[in-house]
Enzyme design. Sequence first.
Site, PDB file in Angstrom:
ATOM      1  CB  CYS A 131      -0.980   0.247   1.415  1.00  0.00           C
ATOM      2  SG  CYS A 131      -0.025  -0.604   2.637  1.00  0.00           S
ATOM      3  CG  HIS A 244      -0.795   3.853   4.837  1.00  0.00           C
ATOM      4  ND1 HIS A 244      -1.654   3.650   6.208  1.00  0.00           N
ATOM      5  CD2 HIS A 244      -0.349   2.783   4.254  1.00  0.00           C
ATOM      6  CE1 HIS A 244      -1.598   2.253   6.136  1.00  0.00           C
ATOM      7  NE2 HIS A 244      -0.655   1.665   5.279  1.00  0.00           N
TER       8      HIS A 244
HETATM    9  P1  NAP Z   1      -6.950  -9.606   8.378  1.00  0.00           P
HETATM   10  O1  NAP Z   1      -8.050  -8.685   8.498  1.00  0.00           O
HETATM   11  O2  NAP Z   1      -6.268 -10.212   9.294  1.00  0.00           O
HETATM   12  O3  NAP Z   1      -7.606 -10.709   7.246  1.00  0.00           O
HETATM   13  C1  NAP Z   1      -7.026 -11.960   6.945  1.00  0.00           C
HETATM   14  C2  NAP Z   1      -7.828 -12.683   5.870  1.00  0.00           C
HETATM   15  O4  NAP Z   1      -6.909 -13.820   5.635  1.00  0.00           O
HETATM   16  C3  NAP Z   1      -9.125 -13.339   6.696  1.00  0.00           C
HETATM   17  O5  NAP Z   1     -10.166 -13.430   5.781  1.00  0.00           O
HETATM   18  C4  NAP Z   1      -8.703 -14.797   7.135  1.00  0.00           C
HETATM   19  O6  NAP Z   1      -9.714 -15.663   7.298  1.00  0.00           O
HETATM   20  C5  NAP Z   1      -7.904 -15.086   5.824  1.00  0.00           C
HETATM   21  N1  NAP Z   1      -6.950 -16.179   6.222  1.00  0.00           N
HETATM   22  C6  NAP Z   1      -5.911 -16.306   7.219  1.00  0.00           C
HETATM   23  N2  NAP Z   1      -5.359 -17.529   7.288  1.00  0.00           N
HETATM   24  C7  NAP Z   1      -6.148 -18.240   6.411  1.00  0.00           C
HETATM   25  C8  NAP Z   1      -5.986 -19.678   5.918  1.00  0.00           C
HETATM   26  N3  NAP Z   1      -4.967 -20.438   6.457  1.00  0.00           N
HETATM   27  N4  NAP Z   1      -7.021 -19.962   4.997  1.00  0.00           N
HETATM   28  C9  NAP Z   1      -7.763 -19.155   4.288  1.00  0.00           C
HETATM   29  N5  NAP Z   1      -7.846 -17.914   4.852  1.00  0.00           N
HETATM   30  C10 NAP Z   1      -6.927 -17.578   5.622  1.00  0.00           C
HETATM   31  O7  NAP Z   1      -5.639  -8.989   7.151  1.00  0.00           O
HETATM   32  P2  NAP Z   1      -5.863  -7.949   6.231  1.00  0.00           P
HETATM   33  O8  NAP Z   1      -5.628  -6.690   6.492  1.00  0.00           O
HETATM   34  O9  NAP Z   1      -7.117  -8.200   5.199  1.00  0.00           O
HETATM   35  O10 NAP Z   1      -4.643  -8.483   5.360  1.00  0.00           O
HETATM   36  C11 NAP Z   1      -4.413  -9.797   4.624  1.00  0.00           C
HETATM   37  C12 NAP Z   1      -3.201  -9.604   3.825  1.00  0.00           C
HETATM   38  O11 NAP Z   1      -3.288  -9.017   2.681  1.00  0.00           O
HETATM   39  C13 NAP Z   1      -1.998  -9.493   4.452  1.00  0.00           C
HETATM   40  O12 NAP Z   1      -1.297 -10.413   5.146  1.00  0.00           O
HETATM   41  C14 NAP Z   1      -1.077  -8.906   3.469  1.00  0.00           C
HETATM   42  O13 NAP Z   1      -0.424  -9.855   2.928  1.00  0.00           O
HETATM   43  C15 NAP Z   1      -2.151  -8.559   2.413  1.00  0.00           C
HETATM   44  N6  NAP Z   1      -2.226  -7.016   2.612  1.00  0.00           N
HETATM   45  C16 NAP Z   1      -1.718  -6.065   1.540  1.00  0.00           C
HETATM   46  C17 NAP Z   1      -1.622  -4.800   1.712  1.00  0.00           C
HETATM   47  C18 NAP Z   1      -1.162  -4.024   0.479  1.00  0.00           C
HETATM   48  O14 NAP Z   1      -0.214  -3.370   0.958  1.00  0.00           O
HETATM   49  N7  NAP Z   1      -1.319  -4.202  -0.728  1.00  0.00           N
HETATM   50  C19 NAP Z   1      -2.356  -4.023   2.929  1.00  0.00           C
HETATM   51  C20 NAP Z   1      -2.851  -4.958   3.630  1.00  0.00           C
HETATM   52  C21 NAP Z   1      -2.556  -6.269   3.583  1.00  0.00           C
HETATM   53  P3  NAP Z   1     -10.251 -15.707   8.602  1.00  0.00           P
HETATM   54  O15 NAP Z   1     -11.255 -14.473   8.985  1.00  0.00           O
HETATM   55  O16 NAP Z   1     -11.214 -16.946   8.436  1.00  0.00           O
HETATM   56  O17 NAP Z   1      -9.117 -16.008   9.653  1.00  0.00           O
HETATM   57  O1  3JN Z   2       1.408  -2.329   7.471  1.00  0.00           O
HETATM   58  C1  3JN Z   2       0.757  -1.706   6.499  1.00  0.00           C
HETATM   59  O2  3JN Z   2       0.219  -0.832   6.442  1.00  0.00           O
HETATM   60  C2  3JN Z   2       0.749  -2.569   5.243  1.00  0.00           C
HETATM   61  C3  3JN Z   2       0.706  -3.956   5.529  1.00  0.00           C
HETATM   62  C4  3JN Z   2       0.911  -4.996   4.570  1.00  0.00           C
HETATM   63  C5  3JN Z   2       1.236  -6.214   4.929  1.00  0.00           C
HETATM   64  C6  3JN Z   2       0.836  -6.782   6.184  1.00  0.00           C
HETATM   65  C7  3JN Z   2       1.220  -8.253   6.482  1.00  0.00           C
HETATM   66  C8  3JN Z   2       1.748  -8.960   5.437  1.00  0.00           C
HETATM   67  C9  3JN Z   2       1.783  -6.905   3.933  1.00  0.00           C
HETATM   68  C10 3JN Z   2       2.175  -6.652   2.503  1.00  0.00           C
HETATM   69  O3  3JN Z   2       1.148  -6.131   1.786  1.00  0.00           O
HETATM   70  O4  3JN Z   2       3.372  -6.283   2.208  1.00  0.00           O
HETATM   71  C11 3JN Z   2       2.272  -8.197   4.139  1.00  0.00           C
HETATM   72  C12 3JN Z   2       2.756  -9.294   3.401  1.00  0.00           C
HETATM   73  O5  3JN Z   2       2.243  -9.885   2.406  1.00  0.00           O
HETATM   74  O6  3JN Z   2       4.032  -9.512   3.497  1.00  0.00           O
END
Ligand code: NAP
Ligand code: 3JN
Length: 338
Positions: A131, A244
């Site tokens: 992000c 952010h």
């Molecule tokens: P979150 O609110 O903690 O949600 C995590 C999601 O992943 C929930 O739907 C969870 O399901 C699911 N999950 C976890 N373990 C799983 C498994 N073993 N099998 C299937 N589903 C599973 O986190 P979030 O903020 O949405 O972020 C999730 C991921 O997106 C992060 O780890 C990161 O890699 C990515 N992300 C990317 C950005 C970006 O910068 N582009 C920003 C934020 C996040 P349950 O509810 O059933 O546990």
């Molecule tokens: O912390 C934030 O503001 C963005 C977080 C992104 C994030 C959180 C957990 C795992 C990432 C990401 O998108 O880089 C990951 C990950 O996939 O490594």
Amino acid sequence: MKEYNVAVVGATGAVGNEMVDTLEQRKFPVKNLKLLASARSVGKTLTYKGEGIKIEELKEDSFKGIDIGLFSPGGAVSLKFAPIAAASGCVVIDNTNAFRMDPEVPLVVPEVNEHAIAMYKNKGIIANPNCSTIQMVVVLKPLHDAAKIKRVVVSTYQAVSGTGKKAIYELEQQILAIYNNKKIENKVYPYQIAFNVLPHIDAFLENGYTKEEMKMVNETKKIMEDNSIQVTATTVRVPVFYGHSESVNVEFERDLSPDQARKVLKKAPGIKVVDDPSKNKYPLAILAAGKDDTFVGRIRRDESIPHGLNMWIVADNIRKGAALNAVQIAEVLIKKYL
Ligand code: NAP
Ligand code: 3JN
């Protein structure tokens, strides 16, 4: 109009939830929507177009007949399931760190390098950047085209929603605990985040930077397709729920005045220039939250170097920083390739 079977993986999370809303808001041509998460969420439902859709457990056979998979279940889960989905013919748009630096996988911000989407054919996977990187490159690209960037120094002020739904809850609970004179619990962050600022996002590396900081360095070069751009980052968590903010210092090869920069940015896609200090107008997290644009302001000369500008960049980290960017990629994918 052709319609597509879409799966949202990690649908119950902060990003997945926003993906479902974004598909609906942008009228993405969805034939069937499948919502996948862990076994913990089976039995829950999410609303899409006024209808409840049951969450299913993510399994190896979840992707039969699925055309597009929007993934945000965390890096380890994506690493395992994105190739399984791709092998069954689903194009994966992955929001995790798992494939971003894979040279065979395109890392895409449509306003910057839409053409790279064509590379999805290599592995059936397209990576969505971090992000903090997304909102910065949306602004840097038009400036790079105008005056060639040599070096970028960025400090971020990142909202807790970037850490997911548990962190949103933690900030709420800590604020309530403080007002009610109760004990503060830190479960998600190593220290209290309410009324505090943590210079620590993701794990520390041997070079003293955090992984989040190195994501900004490496992803910027890949998306901008220019390894000569030097980037250094300090990423900081602040007690803000959504949006952010970034202080960005840019050194150029050629001169670019603040007025010229504003002119260039006003014409660029996905950007709103909010820059009128005489009226206290500048980008704010509370105004960017829920919006699609990336906001830029406080554009001024860096008077310490010959060709430098300082600026303040703000975007909704869950929308443009994650869900919206992924859906925009899917929109290009169906328009040009599927
Ligand atoms: P979150 O609110 O903690 O949600 C995590 C999601 O992943 C929930 O739907 C969870 O399901 C699911 N999950 C976890 N373990 C799983 C498994 N073993 N099998 C299937 N589903 C599973 O986190 P979030 O903020 O949405 O972020 C999730 C991921 O997106 C992060 O780890 C990161 O890699 C990515 N992300 C990317 C950005 C970006 O910068 N582009 C920003 C934020 C996040 P349950 O509810 O059933 O546990
Ligand atoms: O912390 C934030 O503001 C963005 C977080 C992104 C994030 C959180 C957990 C795992 C990432 C990401 O998108 O880089 C990951 C990950 O996939 O490594």
